[in-house]
Design a protein around this motif. Sequence first.
Motif, PDB file in Angstrom:
ATOM      1  N   ASP A 235       0.829  -1.210   0.000  1.00  0.00           N
ATOM      2  CA  ASP A 235       0.000   0.000   0.000  1.00  0.00           C
ATOM      3  C   ASP A 235       0.860   1.256   0.000  1.00  0.00           C
ATOM      4  O   ASP A 235       0.542   2.246  -0.683  1.00  0.00           O
ATOM      5  CB  ASP A 235      -0.934   0.004   1.220  1.00  0.00           C
ATOM      6  N   ALA A 236       1.939   1.219   0.761  1.00  0.00           N
ATOM      7  CA  ALA A 236       2.829   2.382   0.816  1.00  0.00           C
ATOM      8  C   ALA A 236       3.455   2.645  -0.552  1.00  0.00           C
ATOM      9  O   ALA A 236       3.604   3.803  -0.967  1.00  0.00           O
ATOM     10  CB  ALA A 236       3.912   2.152   1.864  1.00  0.00           C
ATOM     11  N   LYS A 237       3.797   1.582  -1.254  1.00  0.00           N
ATOM     12  CA  LYS A 237       4.392   1.735  -2.588  1.00  0.00           C
ATOM     13  C   LYS A 237       3.384   2.332  -3.564  1.00  0.00           C
ATOM     14  O   LYS A 237       3.704   3.261  -4.328  1.00  0.00           O
ATOM     15  CB  LYS A 237       4.877   0.385  -3.103  1.00  0.00           C
ATOM     16  N   ARG A 238       2.160   1.822  -3.519  1.00  0.00           N
ATOM     17  CA  ARG A 238       1.125   2.346  -4.422  1.00  0.00           C
ATOM     18  C   ARG A 238       0.819   3.812  -4.114  1.00  0.00           C
ATOM     19  O   ARG A 238       0.690   4.644  -5.024  1.00  0.00           O
ATOM     20  CB  ARG A 238      -0.153   1.512  -4.296  1.00  0.00           C
ATOM     21  N   ASP A 239       0.692   4.119  -2.836  1.00  0.00           N
ATOM     22  CA  ASP A 239       0.345   5.484  -2.441  1.00  0.00           C
ATOM     23  C   ASP A 239       1.430   6.475  -2.855  1.00  0.00           C
ATOM     24  O   ASP A 239       1.124   7.575  -3.342  1.00  0.00           O
ATOM     25  CB  ASP A 239       0.122   5.557  -0.929  1.00  0.00           C
ATOM     26  N   GLU A 240       2.677   6.079  -2.670  1.00  0.00           N
ATOM     27  CA  GLU A 240       3.753   7.017  -3.007  1.00  0.00           C
ATOM     28  C   GLU A 240       3.871   7.189  -4.517  1.00  0.00           C
ATOM     29  O   GLU A 240       4.149   8.289  -5.004  1.00  0.00           O
ATOM     30  CB  GLU A 240       5.079   6.549  -2.404  1.00  0.00           C
ATOM     31  N   TRP A 241       3.657   6.111  -5.263  1.00  0.00           N
ATOM     32  CA  TRP A 241       3.667   6.236  -6.722  1.00  0.00           C
ATOM     33  C   TRP A 241       2.582   7.224  -7.164  1.00  0.00           C
ATOM     34  O   TRP A 241       2.840   8.115  -7.986  1.00  0.00           O
ATOM     35  CB  TRP A 241       3.417   4.876  -7.374  1.00  0.00           C
ATOM     36  N   ALA A 242       1.363   7.071  -6.617  1.00  0.00           N
ATOM     37  CA  ALA A 242       0.247   7.946  -6.993  1.00  0.00           C
ATOM     38  C   ALA A 242       0.525   9.397  -6.601  1.00  0.00           C
ATOM     39  O   ALA A 242       0.184  10.333  -7.341  1.00  0.00           O
ATOM     40  CB  ALA A 242      -1.039   7.458  -6.334  1.00  0.00           C
ATOM     41  N   LEU A 243       1.156   9.591  -5.460  1.00  0.00           N
ATOM     42  CA  LEU A 243       1.461  10.943  -5.003  1.00  0.00           C
ATOM     43  C   LEU A 243       2.433  11.631  -5.957  1.00  0.00           C
ATOM     44  O   LEU A 243       2.214  12.783  -6.367  1.00  0.00           O
ATOM     45  CB  LEU A 243       2.053  10.894  -3.594  1.00  0.00           C
ATOM     46  N   ILE A 244       3.489  10.938  -6.313  1.00  0.00           N
ATOM     47  CA  ILE A 244       4.476  11.540  -7.217  1.00  0.00           C
ATOM     48  C   ILE A 244       3.877  11.762  -8.601  1.00  0.00           C
ATOM     49  O   ILE A 244       4.134  12.779  -9.251  1.00  0.00           O
ATOM     50  CB  ILE A 244       5.737  10.660  -7.302  1.00  0.00           C
ATOM     51  N   LYS A 245       3.045  10.835  -9.036  1.00  0.00           N
ATOM     52  CA  LYS A 245       2.407  10.974 -10.344  1.00  0.00           C
ATOM     53  C   LYS A 245       1.540  12.226 -10.408  1.00  0.00           C
ATOM     54  O   LYS A 245       1.377  12.837 -11.480  1.00  0.00           O
ATOM     55  CB  LYS A 245       1.559   9.731 -10.647  1.00  0.00           C
ATOM     56  N   SER A 246       1.021  12.653  -9.281  1.00  0.00           N
ATOM     57  CA  SER A 246       0.137  13.822  -9.243  1.00  0.00           C
ATOM     58  C   SER A 246       0.893  15.150  -9.256  1.00  0.00           C
ATOM     59  O   SER A 246       0.286  16.213  -9.420  1.00  0.00           O
ATOM     60  CB  SER A 246      -0.742  13.766  -7.987  1.00  0.00           C
ATOM     61  N   LYS A 247       2.197  15.099  -9.103  1.00  0.00           N
ATOM     62  CA  LYS A 247       3.000  16.318  -9.032  1.00  0.00           C
ATOM     63  C   LYS A 247       3.330  16.843 -10.433  1.00  0.00           C
ATOM     64  O   LYS A 247       3.268  16.107 -11.415  1.00  0.00           O
ATOM     65  CB  LYS A 247       4.293  16.059  -8.250  1.00  0.00           C
ATOM     66  N   PRO A 248       3.691  18.106 -10.529  1.00  0.00           N
ATOM     67  CA  PRO A 248       4.033  18.678 -11.841  1.00  0.00           C
ATOM     68  C   PRO A 248       5.333  18.094 -12.384  1.00  0.00           C
ATOM     69  O   PRO A 248       6.272  17.823 -11.620  1.00  0.00           O
ATOM     70  CB  PRO A 248       4.169  20.171 -11.548  1.00  0.00           C
ATOM     71  N   ALA A 249       5.378  17.892 -13.679  1.00  0.00           N
ATOM     72  CA  ALA A 249       6.588  17.381 -14.327  1.00  0.00           C
ATOM     73  C   ALA A 249       7.529  18.537 -14.640  1.00  0.00           C
ATOM     74  O   ALA A 249       7.182  19.709 -14.489  1.00  0.00           O
ATOM     75  CB  ALA A 249       6.216  16.634 -15.598  1.00  0.00           C
ATOM     76  N   GLY A 250       8.720  18.189 -15.086  1.00  0.00           N
ATOM     77  CA  GLY A 250       9.669  19.214 -15.506  1.00  0.00           C
ATOM     78  C   GLY A 250      10.518  19.782 -14.396  1.00  0.00           C
ATOM     79  O   GLY A 250      11.252  20.752 -14.606  1.00  0.00           O
ATOM     80  N   LYS A 251      10.449  19.186 -13.217  1.00  0.00           N
ATOM     81  CA  LYS A 251      11.260  19.647 -12.093  1.00  0.00           C
ATOM     82  C   LYS A 251      12.515  18.779 -11.977  1.00  0.00           C
ATOM     83  O   LYS A 251      12.543  17.638 -12.446  1.00  0.00           O
ATOM     84  CB  LYS A 251      10.462  19.550 -10.792  1.00  0.00           C
ATOM     85  N   PRO A 252      13.556  19.281 -11.311  1.00  0.00           N
ATOM     86  CA  PRO A 252      14.721  18.430 -11.043  1.00  0.00           C
ATOM     87  C   PRO A 252      14.313  17.242 -10.178  1.00  0.00           C
ATOM     88  O   PRO A 252      13.362  17.326  -9.395  1.00  0.00           O
ATOM     89  CB  PRO A 252      15.675  19.363 -10.292  1.00  0.00           C
TER      90      PRO A 252
END
Length: 259
Positions: A58-75
Amino acid sequence: MDVRESAVTRTAGFEAFVEHFYLDTVGKVTIGYGRMVPNADAAVDLPLKKNGSDADDDAKRDEWALIKSKPAGKPASYYRQFTKLTLQESDAKAMLRENLEGSAADLKTRFPELDDYPNDAQDALLDMMFNLGLTKFSRAKWPKLFAAVEAKDWTTAAAESNRPDVQEERNEAIHDLFVSAAGASLKLYLAARIVNESFKDQIGELSSFISGGQGIEKFFPYGITKIKLDVKAGGVEIDFEISGPEQGKPSVLARKGKS
């Protein structure tokens, strides 16, 4: 081809290691040495840690979803603030090897004679396939390079291997691998010539020996009338046959040879 440890180390040197999830330039969740993680289920398969212990699914899925929701193009470092899970570098290298093995399989579809190429040429092509991917690393996009590779013209391949969107050091390293392959091919060619000439001398002596009628019974016992041999050594192949006295005058015939 086998993925050599030197290829893994070289690729790792060009691909920055990031221990946490981040978004690449096109918004794909990525980790380790550029390992793309396509979905949350794929994240579950990763050996991620949380505070030194194995992270749960669950922690792996949640963290993947969280990062996926962030804006792209950042370092990549920007996404560190949102993560709690990490990937160990040793695991990242094992995953990198898996990716390279997949790229090697793709490379074989482009170059069926890949296994016959010098190791340095294989490694150079592997880096390009890994970096560009099967779609971009094609004859249509790299016609001169593909023609040079198929002709085993490694000097020309070196000149045609430059990728405008990778760092200069990486281009230079791959260029040098092709140049090294050219040198290895020349050494093999010269060695093959020497072996080939040696075989010619030996076969000539054997022909004279048999033609002179010496020791015929040793070569053709029990009614044998013809012997065929296929000799391979040092990159040289010679296929020849020895005819016995019942075929007429004893003789040695070199049927074909290549080096």
